[in-house]
Write an enzyme that holds these catalytic residues in place. Structure first.
Site, short mmCIF file in Angstrom:
data_model
loop_
_atom_site.label_atom_id
_atom_site.label_comp_id
_atom_site.label_asym_id
_atom_site.label_seq_id
_atom_site.Cartn_x
_atom_site.Cartn_y
_atom_site.Cartn_z
CG HIS A 122 2.69 -2.42 14.31
ND1 HIS A 122 3.50 -1.54 15.00
CD2 HIS A 122 2.83 -2.09 13.00
CE1 HIS A 122 4.09 -0.73 14.15
NE2 HIS A 122 3.71 -1.04 12.92
CG ASP A 201 13.60 -0.40 12.43
OD1 ASP A 201 13.52 -0.59 11.20
OD2 ASP A 201 12.86 0.38 13.04
NE ARG A 208 13.28 1.19 4.98
CZ ARG A 208 12.21 0.90 5.73
NH1 ARG A 208 12.33 0.66 7.02
NH2 ARG A 208 11.02 0.84 5.18
CB SER A 223 11.18 -1.63 9.48
OG SER A 223 10.91 -0.56 10.34
CE LYS A 227 10.03 -0.79 14.31
NZ LYS A 227 9.95 0.50 13.63
N1 URA Z 1 6.66 1.63 10.36
C1 URA Z 1 7.86 1.12 10.72
O1 URA Z 1 8.15 0.92 11.90
N2 URA Z 1 8.75 0.83 9.74
C2 URA Z 1 8.48 1.01 8.43
O2 URA Z 1 9.32 0.71 7.60
C3 URA Z 1 7.22 1.54 8.07
C4 URA Z 1 6.32 1.84 9.06
#
Ligand code: URA
Length: 476
Positions: A122, A201, A208, A223, A227
């Site tokens: 990621h 999320d 947010r 967040s 995932k």
């Molecule tokens: N990427 C995400 O998936 N969440 C965040 O809060 C910031 C970057």
């Protein structure tokens, strides 16, 4: 996800809420259920506690996430709690619990049916970051399975899904069965994140975004990692971008984010390495969807003697090492061999074909979409390139049509920028700095203003930041 009996009184007269948390096992092994009972859950109490820096209990965090997911906690209370987190932070234990509860708000995938390790990578988001397009095929060519869920571009940062969808015919809307079949047959596939993966999320991120609460390290950790953990890989490689074009603007914040994300992975029994990489300049020379696919194919064809190529080989070697393929030197050799032998390029072609795209793009780059208009921007003085502000370049690419200004905008797959020079290069007046690509001249005019400010030329040679700032792994 369903809530069983929304409110009941227990024998002692306390108000109880019971939640039945269901997570489907996609391998077909059934449904995991857990009944959570929270006595006297009040969102106002959670807001008060976080406002006063009193840690929430695990049960409170689970109930809070459940309430956000099913809509029983109103947005205004969630927003107030998010702002309290922004000001006061969360403890490490709260952050880990928030991450797990968000992971469990939807489907949790498992890859037990595979005969090798499943790994994931990621990036926290950057400009010109096409590493997934290179790394996933290298990993697959070396026997690592890489089930990758990705998102679209966000603000000035690009998204892997938009990049891949610039390949004619390719789809990332893969049904779970198709995704699993591709992973088993090819070794890698990139699917669009479904609404069923960490839906908490999705709700929290949307709030947010509009309440100025994106920039909280515990919230970013929860967040991203909810995932990642829901995707189910055993080995997770995090590319934490740091610099002007990244969410983390300095090394201290990036290191804290890396520490928290690794702790969340460890708490869930996964192995995780975090690599802090520079985002004060764009990664590679191409920014824009089809342009980045073109550059990624170039690396897989053997053009690795550059910053992008070197970073991808380093990331791939670390992924292989973590997944038990050998020591660092052996893994580095393996990653390089996967490129030089053409095996990784072949994997990319197979992945594209498996996702209904035209695999011939890996041999013939002219099959990729091209923008109608282009313009070269030249140096207006002699000197050295002192800065290439990646955030400004990313924003200019949005103006060119490579990104979206609103959710509904469509993308011009051929639009973007190709850099002719890099930070630290000497240039003379009239030398080309970059080429802009767009659908019309007006877009080129608009982006040109921004790009002129983004590229700074100075008389002195600038000090160069290394591309890799730090590595946090189980070895360090
Ligand atoms: N990427 C995400 O998936 N969440 C965040 O809060 C910031 C970057």
């Amino acid at each position: 996800m369903c809530r069983e009996c929304p409110g009941k009184h227990c024998a002692a007269g306390a108000f109880l809420r019971r939640f039945l948390v269901k997570s489907e096992n996609p391998a077909g092994a059934g449904i995991n259920c857990e009944v959570i009972t929270v006595s006297e859950f009040h969102m106002t109490e959670c807001i008060r506690k976080t406002k006063e820096r009193v840690p929430l209990t695990a049960a409170e965090i689970r109930a809070l996430v459940q309430g956000v997911t099913d809509g029983s906690v109103p947005d205004y209370q969630t927003a107030a709690w998010l702002m309290a987190v922004c000001f006061n932070g969360l403890t490490d234990a709260e952050t880990a619990q928030l991450t797990m509860s968000m992971r469990d708000s939807g489907q949790v995938m498992h890859w037990d049916m595979l005969d090798g390790p499943a790994a994931d990578k990621h990036s926290t988001g950057g400009v010109g970051d096409k590493t997934t397009l290179i790394l996933a095929p290298i990993a697959a060519a070396c026997g690592i399975y890489m089930p990758k869920m990705s998102g679209r571009g966000l603000g000035h940062t690009g998204g892997t899904i938009d990049k891949l969808e610039s390949i004619p015919g390719l789809t990332t809307a893969l049904a779970p069965d198709e995704f699993r079949r591709l992973i088993q047959q090819v070794g890698c596939a990139v699917a669009m994140q479904t609404g069923n993966l960490a839906p908490a999320d999705k709700k929290l991120y949307a709030l947010r975004d509009v309440t100025e609460t994106v920039n909280s390290i515990p919230l970013i950790c929860a967040s991203i990692m909810s995932k990642k953990l829901a995707t189910g890989a055993d080995y997770i490689l995090l590319d934490v971008k740091v610099g002007s074009g990244a969410f983390m603007k300095n090394d201290a914040d990036a290191a804290e984010l890396a520490r928290l994300m690794r702790a969340a992975a460890k708490a869930d029994g996964r192995q995780c390495t975090a690599i802090l990489t520079d985002m004060d300049r764009p990664l590679g020379r191409c920014i824009g969807n089809a342009l980045e696919v073109r550059e990624a194919i170039g690396v897989l064809r053997g053009d690795t003697e550059n910053a992008l190529g070197q970073l991808c080989i380093t990331l791939a070697a670390e992924l292989l090492r973590m997944s038990g393929r050998g020591d660092s030197d052996a893994c580095l050799r393996m990653a390089k061999e996967a490129v030089s032998s053409g095996a990784a390029l072949q994997k990319l072609a197979q992945m594209i074909e498996g996702q209904h795209g035209d695999p011939r793009v890996t041999e013939d780059l002219s099959l990729l979409p091209q923008a109608r208009c282009s313009r070269v921007l030249c140096a207006e003085s002699d000197g050295y390139i002192a800065a290439m502000d990646s955030e400004e370049i990313g924003r200019a690419c949005v103006l060119l049509g490579a990104g979206r200004m609103t959710k509904e905008d469509s993308i011009d797959p051929g639009a973007g920028v190709v850099l002719a020079a890099e930070c630290g290069d000497a240039v003379r007046t009239g030398d080309p700095l970059l080429t802009m690509y767009a659908g019309c001249e007006a877009q080129l005019d608009e982006a040109e203003q921004k790009l002129r400010k983004a590229v700074r030329i100075s008389a002195d040679m600038p000090a160069q930041q290394p591309l890799i700032h730090r590595i946090f792994s189980d070895r360090t």
